[in-house]
Scaffold this motif. Structure first.
Motif, PDB file in Angstrom:
ATOM      1  N   LEU A  52      61.559  29.494  25.439  1.00  0.00           N
ATOM      2  CA  LEU A  52      62.103  28.448  24.563  1.00  0.00           C
ATOM      3  C   LEU A  52      62.985  29.072  23.503  1.00  0.00           C
ATOM      4  O   LEU A  52      62.558  30.001  22.809  1.00  0.00           O
ATOM      5  CB  LEU A  52      60.957  27.699  23.875  1.00  0.00           C
ATOM      6  CG  LEU A  52      60.092  26.829  24.765  1.00  0.00           C
ATOM      7  CD1 LEU A  52      58.788  26.495  24.071  1.00  0.00           C
ATOM      8  CD2 LEU A  52      60.841  25.564  25.134  1.00  0.00           C
ATOM      9  N   GLU A  55      65.979  26.401  18.878  1.00  0.00           N
ATOM     10  CA  GLU A  55      66.449  25.019  18.720  1.00  0.00           C
ATOM     11  C   GLU A  55      65.783  24.043  19.695  1.00  0.00           C
ATOM     12  O   GLU A  55      65.884  22.823  19.523  1.00  0.00           O
ATOM     13  CB  GLU A  55      67.980  24.940  18.834  1.00  0.00           C
ATOM     14  CG  GLU A  55      68.542  25.435  20.132  1.00  0.00           C
ATOM     15  CD  GLU A  55      68.882  26.932  20.140  1.00  0.00           C
ATOM     16  OE1 GLU A  55      69.582  27.342  21.084  1.00  0.00           O
ATOM     17  OE2 GLU A  55      68.450  27.675  19.239  1.00  0.00           O
ATOM     18  N   GLU A  56      65.093  24.544  20.710  1.00  0.00           N
ATOM     19  CA  GLU A  56      64.377  23.685  21.657  1.00  0.00           C
ATOM     20  C   GLU A  56      62.947  23.377  21.195  1.00  0.00           C
ATOM     21  O   GLU A  56      62.291  22.511  21.754  1.00  0.00           O
ATOM     22  CB  GLU A  56      64.318  24.355  23.028  1.00  0.00           C
ATOM     23  CG  GLU A  56      65.680  24.516  23.661  1.00  0.00           C
ATOM     24  CD  GLU A  56      65.668  25.390  24.899  1.00  0.00           C
ATOM     25  OE1 GLU A  56      66.472  25.114  25.812  1.00  0.00           O
ATOM     26  OE2 GLU A  56      64.868  26.355  24.968  1.00  0.00           O
ATOM     27  N   LEU A  58      60.328  21.765  18.823  1.00  0.00           N
ATOM     28  CA  LEU A  58      60.269  20.635  17.893  1.00  0.00           C
ATOM     29  C   LEU A  58      59.187  20.822  16.832  1.00  0.00           C
ATOM     30  O   LEU A  58      59.382  20.448  15.680  1.00  0.00           O
ATOM     31  CB  LEU A  58      60.011  19.336  18.662  1.00  0.00           C
ATOM     32  CG  LEU A  58      61.044  18.977  19.727  1.00  0.00           C
ATOM     33  CD1 LEU A  58      60.575  17.770  20.525  1.00  0.00           C
ATOM     34  CD2 LEU A  58      62.391  18.713  19.080  1.00  0.00           C
ATOM     35  N   ALA A  74      55.372  21.927  20.834  1.00  0.00           N
ATOM     36  CA  ALA A  74      56.132  20.753  21.270  1.00  0.00           C
ATOM     37  C   ALA A  74      57.591  21.171  21.391  1.00  0.00           C
ATOM     38  O   ALA A  74      58.122  21.869  20.528  1.00  0.00           O
ATOM     39  CB  ALA A  74      55.982  19.616  20.259  1.00  0.00           C
ATOM     40  N   HIS A  75      58.229  20.742  22.473  1.00  0.00           N
ATOM     41  CA  HIS A  75      59.601  21.199  22.728  1.00  0.00           C
ATOM     42  C   HIS A  75      60.404  20.116  23.440  1.00  0.00           C
ATOM     43  O   HIS A  75      59.857  19.087  23.847  1.00  0.00           O
ATOM     44  CB  HIS A  75      59.574  22.479  23.578  1.00  0.00           C
ATOM     45  CG  HIS A  75      59.009  22.255  24.939  1.00  0.00           C
ATOM     46  ND1 HIS A  75      59.780  21.871  26.013  1.00  0.00           N
ATOM     47  CD2 HIS A  75      57.738  22.326  25.394  1.00  0.00           C
ATOM     48  CE1 HIS A  75      59.009  21.739  27.084  1.00  0.00           C
ATOM     49  NE2 HIS A  75      57.770  22.001  26.736  1.00  0.00           N
ATOM     50  N   GLN A  76      61.691  20.388  23.600  1.00  0.00           N
ATOM     51  CA  GLN A  76      62.579  19.435  24.270  1.00  0.00           C
ATOM     52  C   GLN A  76      63.297  20.055  25.474  1.00  0.00           C
ATOM     53  O   GLN A  76      64.373  19.599  25.847  1.00  0.00           O
ATOM     54  CB  GLN A  76      63.581  18.869  23.276  1.00  0.00           C
ATOM     55  CG  GLN A  76      64.451  19.903  22.610  1.00  0.00           C
ATOM     56  CD  GLN A  76      65.330  19.287  21.540  1.00  0.00           C
ATOM     57  OE1 GLN A  76      65.198  18.122  21.192  1.00  0.00           O
ATOM     58  NE2 GLN A  76      66.268  20.079  21.023  1.00  0.00           N
ATOM     59  N   LYS A  77      62.705  21.063  26.093  1.00  0.00           N
ATOM     60  CA  LYS A  77      63.326  21.701  27.249  1.00  0.00           C
ATOM     61  C   LYS A  77      62.811  21.026  28.517  1.00  0.00           C
ATOM     62  O   LYS A  77      61.643  21.181  28.893  1.00  0.00           O
ATOM     63  CB  LYS A  77      63.017  23.202  27.267  1.00  0.00           C
ATOM     64  CG  LYS A  77      63.787  23.949  28.324  1.00  0.00           C
ATOM     65  CD  LYS A  77      63.640  25.441  28.150  1.00  0.00           C
ATOM     66  CE  LYS A  77      64.483  26.199  29.165  1.00  0.00           C
ATOM     67  NZ  LYS A  77      64.407  27.658  28.921  1.00  0.00           N
ATOM     68  N   ALA A  78      63.687  20.281  29.187  1.00  0.00           N
ATOM     69  CA  ALA A  78      63.291  19.460  30.330  1.00  0.00           C
ATOM     70  C   ALA A  78      62.759  20.267  31.513  1.00  0.00           C
ATOM     71  O   ALA A  78      61.951  19.766  32.294  1.00  0.00           O
ATOM     72  CB  ALA A  78      64.467  18.601  30.779  1.00  0.00           C
ATOM     73  N   PRO A  82      55.853  19.540  29.655  1.00  0.00           N
ATOM     74  CA  PRO A  82      55.888  19.017  28.291  1.00  0.00           C
ATOM     75  C   PRO A  82      54.758  19.536  27.404  1.00  0.00           C
ATOM     76  O   PRO A  82      54.899  19.585  26.193  1.00  0.00           O
ATOM     77  CB  PRO A  82      55.785  17.499  28.474  1.00  0.00           C
ATOM     78  CG  PRO A  82      55.285  17.297  29.850  1.00  0.00           C
ATOM     79  CD  PRO A  82      55.669  18.490  30.652  1.00  0.00           C
TER      80      PRO A  82
END
Length: 109
Positions: A52, A55-56, A58, A74-78, A82
């Motif tokens: 990660l 910036e990915e 959260l 918690a992250h936003q890397k698809a 999750p």
């Protein structure tokens, strides 16, 4: 320049806490730098690396389990599951290292 923090621990990763794979200590290796977090794990299906960029990410929060404590990332890397939970043997040391490297860590209430 800050030295990256490295720790051996366990990992739970998947769709949620209940729908996840688990690798106990010492099958996961966490490396934290100002640029991001990388976790290498040995699981039932072989070796896997979860990377990660800063910036990915959260949020990072403490998770107290029955037998140990960890941090949920918690992250936003698809392309990654999750739910990522790294189990540590020394939460205080891990929290201090994360904060030293610029990450906010929320304690479980």
């Amino acid at each position: 320049m800050d030295t990256p923090y490295v720790e051996v621990g366990g990992l739970r990763w998947g769709r949620s806490f209940w729908f996840a794979a688990n690798s106990s200590w010492p099958l996961a290796r966490l490396e934290v730098s100002r640029d991001g977090i990388e976790i290498r794990v040995i699981g039932l299906l072989g070796r896997e690396t979860l990377s990660l960029r800063r910036e990915e990410i959260l949020a990072i929060a403490q998770k107290v389990g029955l037998f140990s404590t960890g941090v949920v990332i918690a992250h936003q890397k698809a392309s990654l599951p999750p739910f990522i939970l790294f189990w540590t043997r020394n939460y205080g040391r891990l929290k201090d290292a994360l904060q030293r490297l610029g990450y906010a860590v929320a304690d479980e209430e």
